[in-house]
Design a protein around this motif. Sequence first.
Motif, PDB file in Angstrom:
ATOM      1  N   LEU A 113     -42.310  -5.529 -25.595  1.00 14.17           N
ATOM      2  CA  LEU A 113     -41.430  -6.696 -25.704  1.00 14.17           C
ATOM      3  C   LEU A 113     -40.907  -7.042 -24.319  1.00 14.17           C
ATOM      4  CD1 LEU A 113     -38.649  -7.324 -28.336  1.00 14.17           C
ATOM      5  CD2 LEU A 113     -38.234  -7.741 -25.922  1.00 14.17           C
ATOM      6  N   VAL A 114     -41.192  -8.254 -23.866  1.00 16.55           N
ATOM      7  CA  VAL A 114     -40.769  -8.692 -22.536  1.00 16.55           C
ATOM      8  C   VAL A 114     -40.004  -9.999 -22.676  1.00 16.55           C
ATOM      9  CG1 VAL A 114     -41.498  -9.416 -20.243  1.00 16.55           C
ATOM     10  CG2 VAL A 114     -42.725  -7.579 -21.410  1.00 16.55           C
ATOM     11  N   GLN A 115     -38.799 -10.027 -22.106  1.00 20.75           N
ATOM     12  CA  GLN A 115     -38.010 -11.248 -22.074  1.00 20.75           C
ATOM     13  C   GLN A 115     -37.983 -11.805 -20.658  1.00 20.75           C
ATOM     14  OE1 GLN A 115     -34.160 -10.109 -24.070  1.00 20.75           O
ATOM     15  NE2 GLN A 115     -34.854 -11.661 -25.538  1.00 20.75           N
ATOM     16  N   THR A 116     -38.251 -13.090 -20.537  1.00 22.80           N
ATOM     17  CA  THR A 116     -38.109 -13.802 -19.268  1.00 22.80           C
ATOM     18  C   THR A 116     -37.016 -14.850 -19.426  1.00 22.80           C
ATOM     19  OG1 THR A 116     -39.850 -15.361 -19.892  1.00 22.80           O
ATOM     20  CG2 THR A 116     -40.502 -13.433 -18.600  1.00 22.80           C
ATOM     21  N   TYR A 117     -36.505 -15.344 -18.305  1.00 20.95           N
ATOM     22  CA  TYR A 117     -35.430 -16.328 -18.392  1.00 20.95           C
ATOM     23  C   TYR A 117     -35.503 -17.315 -17.229  1.00 20.95           C
ATOM     24  CZ  TYR A 117     -33.033 -13.219 -15.032  1.00 20.95           C
ATOM     25  OH  TYR A 117     -32.700 -12.439 -13.947  1.00 20.95           O
ATOM     26  N   THR A 118     -34.850 -18.437 -17.443  1.00 24.91           N
ATOM     27  CA  THR A 118     -34.707 -19.477 -16.436  1.00 24.91           C
ATOM     28  C   THR A 118     -33.228 -19.710 -16.173  1.00 24.91           C
ATOM     29  OG1 THR A 118     -36.739 -20.578 -17.161  1.00 24.91           O
ATOM     30  CG2 THR A 118     -35.193 -21.882 -15.856  1.00 24.91           C
ATOM     31  N   VAL A 119     -32.854 -19.814 -14.901  1.00 28.66           N
ATOM     32  CA  VAL A 119     -31.483 -20.130 -14.510  1.00 28.66           C
ATOM     33  C   VAL A 119     -31.458 -21.569 -14.006  1.00 28.66           C
ATOM     34  CG1 VAL A 119     -29.500 -19.509 -13.091  1.00 28.66           C
ATOM     35  CG2 VAL A 119     -31.101 -17.734 -13.840  1.00 28.66           C
ATOM     36  N   GLY A 146     -34.105 -20.700 -10.584  1.00 30.73           N
ATOM     37  CA  GLY A 146     -35.179 -19.721 -10.537  1.00 30.73           C
ATOM     38  C   GLY A 146     -35.415 -19.079 -11.889  1.00 30.73           C
ATOM     39  N   THR A 147     -36.333 -18.145 -11.902  1.00 38.28           N
ATOM     40  CA  THR A 147     -36.680 -17.421 -13.132  1.00 38.28           C
ATOM     41  C   THR A 147     -36.532 -15.923 -12.906  1.00 38.28           C
ATOM     42  OG1 THR A 147     -39.029 -17.335 -12.530  1.00 38.28           O
ATOM     43  CG2 THR A 147     -38.298 -19.228 -13.842  1.00 38.28           C
ATOM     44  N   GLY A 148     -36.513 -15.163 -13.995  1.00 40.45           N
ATOM     45  CA  GLY A 148     -36.375 -13.715 -13.896  1.00 40.45           C
ATOM     46  C   GLY A 148     -36.967 -13.007 -15.092  1.00 40.45           C
ATOM     47  N   ILE A 149     -37.009 -11.698 -15.010  1.00 35.56           N
ATOM     48  CA  ILE A 149     -37.527 -10.838 -16.074  1.00 35.56           C
ATOM     49  C   ILE A 149     -36.455  -9.828 -16.434  1.00 35.56           C
ATOM     50  CG2 ILE A 149     -39.359  -9.244 -16.766  1.00 35.56           C
ATOM     51  CD1 ILE A 149     -41.088 -10.424 -14.535  1.00 35.56           C
ATOM     52  N   VAL A 150     -36.262  -9.587 -17.723  1.00 40.12           N
ATOM     53  CA  VAL A 150     -35.272  -8.630 -18.196  1.00 40.12           C
ATOM     54  C   VAL A 150     -35.881  -7.227 -18.174  1.00 40.12           C
ATOM     55  CG1 VAL A 150     -33.825  -7.947 -20.144  1.00 40.12           C
ATOM     56  CG2 VAL A 150     -34.217 -10.386 -19.661  1.00 40.12           C
ATOM     57  N   THR A 186     -33.549  -1.500 -12.266  1.00 40.69           N
ATOM     58  CA  THR A 186     -32.489  -2.388 -11.796  1.00 40.69           C
ATOM     59  C   THR A 186     -32.918  -3.125 -10.537  1.00 40.69           C
ATOM     60  OG1 THR A 186     -30.802  -0.920 -12.737  1.00 40.69           O
ATOM     61  CG2 THR A 186     -30.068  -2.511 -11.097  1.00 40.69           C
ATOM     62  N   GLN A 187     -33.589  -2.434  -9.625  1.00 42.80           N
ATOM     63  CA  GLN A 187     -34.098  -3.104  -8.430  1.00 42.80           C
ATOM     64  C   GLN A 187     -35.073  -4.212  -8.797  1.00 42.80           C
ATOM     65  OE1 GLN A 187     -35.795  -0.441  -5.546  1.00 42.80           O
ATOM     66  NE2 GLN A 187     -33.884   0.598  -5.101  1.00 42.80           N
ATOM     67  N   GLN A 188     -36.023  -3.892  -9.660  1.00 39.25           N
ATOM     68  CA  GLN A 188     -37.042  -4.873 -10.017  1.00 39.25           C
ATOM     69  C   GLN A 188     -36.475  -6.000 -10.870  1.00 39.25           C
ATOM     70  OE1 GLN A 188     -40.080  -2.514 -11.931  1.00 39.25           O
ATOM     71  NE2 GLN A 188     -40.702  -1.522 -10.021  1.00 39.25           N
ATOM     72  N   GLY A 189     -35.352  -5.770 -11.532  1.00 34.36           N
ATOM     73  CA  GLY A 189     -34.729  -6.778 -12.373  1.00 34.36           C
ATOM     74  C   GLY A 189     -33.727  -7.651 -11.647  1.00 34.36           C
ATOM     75  N   THR A 190     -33.583  -7.472 -10.328  1.00 32.76           N
ATOM     76  CA  THR A 190     -32.688  -8.300  -9.514  1.00 32.76           C
ATOM     77  C   THR A 190     -33.528  -9.328  -8.764  1.00 32.76           C
ATOM     78  OG1 THR A 190     -31.120  -6.470  -9.246  1.00 32.76           O
ATOM     79  CG2 THR A 190     -30.965  -8.294  -7.686  1.00 32.76           C
ATOM     80  N   PHE A 191     -33.192 -10.597  -8.936  1.00 32.91           N
ATOM     81  CA  PHE A 191     -34.009 -11.672  -8.379  1.00 32.91           C
ATOM     82  C   PHE A 191     -33.196 -12.489  -7.370  1.00 32.91           C
ATOM     83  CE2 PHE A 191     -35.936 -10.437 -12.299  1.00 32.91           C
ATOM     84  CZ  PHE A 191     -37.299 -10.468 -12.027  1.00 32.91           C
ATOM     85  N   VAL A 192     -33.795 -12.736  -6.208  1.00 32.64           N
ATOM     86  CA  VAL A 192     -33.157 -13.484  -5.128  1.00 32.64           C
ATOM     87  C   VAL A 192     -33.830 -14.842  -5.021  1.00 32.64           C
ATOM     88  CG1 VAL A 192     -32.587 -13.517  -2.684  1.00 32.64           C
ATOM     89  CG2 VAL A 192     -32.624 -11.337  -3.925  1.00 32.64           C
ATOM     90  N   TYR A 193     -33.011 -15.906  -4.978  1.00 33.84           N
ATOM     91  CA  TYR A 193     -33.526 -17.267  -4.945  1.00 33.84           C
ATOM     92  C   TYR A 193     -33.127 -17.945  -3.629  1.00 33.84           C
ATOM     93  CZ  TYR A 193     -33.459 -16.124  -9.950  1.00 33.84           C
ATOM     94  OH  TYR A 193     -33.598 -15.496 -11.167  1.00 33.84           O
ATOM     95  N   THR A 194     -33.507 -19.202  -3.499  1.00 30.94           N
ATOM     96  CA  THR A 194     -33.171 -19.959  -2.297  1.00 30.94           C
ATOM     97  C   THR A 194     -31.667 -20.203  -2.218  1.00 30.94           C
ATOM     98  OG1 THR A 194     -33.559 -22.038  -3.484  1.00 30.94           O
ATOM     99  CG2 THR A 194     -35.407 -21.111  -2.247  1.00 30.94           C
ATOM    100  N   ASN A 195     -31.192 -20.418  -1.000  1.00 34.27           N
ATOM    101  CA  ASN A 195     -29.777 -20.703  -0.710  1.00 34.27           C
ATOM    102  C   ASN A 195     -28.857 -19.513  -0.947  1.00 34.27           C
ATOM    103  OD1 ASN A 195     -30.548 -23.311  -0.064  1.00 34.27           O
ATOM    104  ND2 ASN A 195     -30.035 -24.125  -2.085  1.00 34.27           N
ATOM    105  N   GLY A 196     -29.401 -18.353  -1.275  1.00 33.63           N
ATOM    106  CA  GLY A 196     -28.569 -17.165  -1.429  1.00 33.63           C
ATOM    107  C   GLY A 196     -28.169 -16.835  -2.848  1.00 33.63           C
ATOM    108  N   TYR A 197     -28.648 -17.587  -3.834  1.00 30.77           N
ATOM    109  CA  TYR A 197     -28.409 -17.210  -5.226  1.00 30.77           C
ATOM    110  C   TYR A 197     -29.168 -15.928  -5.540  1.00 30.77           C
ATOM    111  CZ  TYR A 197     -26.609 -21.907  -6.423  1.00 30.77           C
ATOM    112  OH  TYR A 197     -25.871 -23.054  -6.512  1.00 30.77           O
ATOM    113  N   ARG A 198     -28.628 -15.137  -6.435  1.00 28.84           N
ATOM    114  CA  ARG A 198     -29.365 -14.005  -6.982  1.00 28.84           C
ATOM    115  C   ARG A 198     -28.888 -13.764  -8.404  1.00 28.84           C
ATOM    116  NH1 ARG A 198     -28.926  -9.346  -2.936  1.00 28.84           N
ATOM    117  NH2 ARG A 198     -29.135 -11.099  -1.515  1.00 28.84           N
ATOM    118  N   ALA A 199     -29.786 -13.243  -9.244  1.00 26.46           N
ATOM    119  CA  ALA A 199     -29.476 -13.091 -10.667  1.00 26.46           C
ATOM    120  C   ALA A 199     -29.959 -11.759 -11.195  1.00 26.46           C
ATOM    121  CB  ALA A 199     -30.093 -14.236 -11.471  1.00 26.46           C
ATOM    122  N   PHE A 200     -29.281 -11.320 -12.242  1.00 21.80           N
ATOM    123  CA  PHE A 200     -29.704 -10.153 -13.015  1.00 21.80           C
ATOM    124  C   PHE A 200     -29.339 -10.414 -14.470  1.00 21.80           C
ATOM    125  CE2 PHE A 200     -28.831  -6.265 -15.290  1.00 21.80           C
ATOM    126  CZ  PHE A 200     -29.913  -5.455 -14.970  1.00 21.80           C
ATOM    127  N   ALA A 201     -30.233 -10.061 -15.373  1.00 26.19           N
ATOM    128  CA  ALA A 201     -29.947 -10.145 -16.804  1.00 26.19           C
ATOM    129  C   ALA A 201     -30.588  -8.944 -17.478  1.00 26.19           C
ATOM    130  CB  ALA A 201     -30.486 -11.445 -17.402  1.00 26.19           C
TER     131      ALA A 201
END
Length: 474
Positions: A113-119, A146-150, A186-201
């Motif tokens: 089971l893989v969840q992806t997301y869009t911010v 950006g997008t990410g993976i849980v 946790t490292q692989q689940g942290t996503f860095v986007y343009t302008n300095g945004y970063r996300a984790f879910a």
Amino acid sequence: MASSHMDAPLITLDPAANTTDVYAFVRMAAGQKVLVTALGVYPHQEPAIGPNKYNFDDNVLYEIHVATGKDVADGEPTYSYQFQFKTEYLTKSTILQSYLGVVTNIADSAQNLVQTYTVTKVDHSDCRKHRRNCSYRRCPRATRIGTGIVPPNNQGIATPFYNQDDNGENPAKDGRATFAEFDRYTQQGTFVYTNGYRAFAGQREDGFYGDIQSIFDLLQLRSPGKDSQGGFNMHLLSLVIPVTELGGDQQVVGVYATTSRRQVRVLRESGDSNAGQWLQVGRQGNPLFCEGLVAIADKDRYNRTSPEKDGKLFRKYAENPELARLINLIVFGGSGPAIETNRTDIAGIFIPDVIKVDLSTGPVRVAGSGANHPVNPDDTGFSRLSVFGGDVLQSAIQDPFGNGGFVPGGWPNGRRFGDDVVDIAVSALISDLRGPLVIRVADGIDGVSTNDSGYNKVFPYGGTPHNGRNHSHP
């Protein structure tokens, strides 16, 4: 009394949309000042479950809202940051819902089971000009960040790298001081986007602590207390927002979060479907407000309305807090110090119910694994009691207490992981912050003064999720 885990009657029936806590505080990241925001959902996750596991809901719109300028006092969002999820399976020809084997890396062939997301960032400012003819949920400007993976939940043997010595038989790893020390999920689940945004879910341990059982058991407090969230996990959505994206740091912003579902759900034998507009079902700003101040008659209304209506609908609960009367009656035997009426100071914190964050200060001090921890100590000067423990920051734009611009280092100036919001809230209620200041500190009022796990001192800050194979409850 402090965390929106099981507060309003209706939302308790919808755990994936049920908010737990909202966090917002100033830090530095990659050389720039940022606002760290986070929303917890899906409370009281027992780590040891199967065959299904706790997940974000594809049919819920999760939003973190930030108000700037005039919007803070008005209780309206200037920007909204939306998280939307999509769930897929590698195969459905198995009873193994989540794990086909040991997960070595997130979304590998063992994570079924893989969840992806869009911010997405939604800018409401253009809609203000024609508010009467425009619903901000229908016509704002939206930009994909950006997008990410849980990452997977911490099941145990299937997810060994969350746990001590990378062994699924061991308890979860303690908090870490640097990103390089994090577990690989946790490292692989942290996503860095343009302008300095970063996300984790993803799943995290529940960082709220307090003896909620005794508080709601007729306020029969005990010493020591028991952490009612100890050993439980929840799901965290976290986003780092550069302050330049909010118009700079010479301002106070307001942060709150909501969850929404589609207006119509159709049940069919061939598969359910959802349609219509997004309708809000849950809301959270400051800790305590809905659960500790708002009467039962209005709790569900709170979750369906926005902060712009708080002054009209809920101010009476902040200015005349029933909780102050109960503390006087039960905790202090009928002659306590809490002022029960005309609490304009309490209303100043909660109305509108957004977490006010002074962006002009320096970075906040953050919690680690305790003041004396040998590897991951709390920052020097950090106090779980915030201003009531002497933890303050200097503002460049306000001087609310006439003391040279010093403001709380934690809640109610933002909220950090590790803030003891139970003790802070009771301290505020038994003090008089209207001026001249009368300060009384409720240190350890509920008998719980530490979390059961260490926090991380860098993003995403929430602690490692408890191991389903090896954990305990108080």
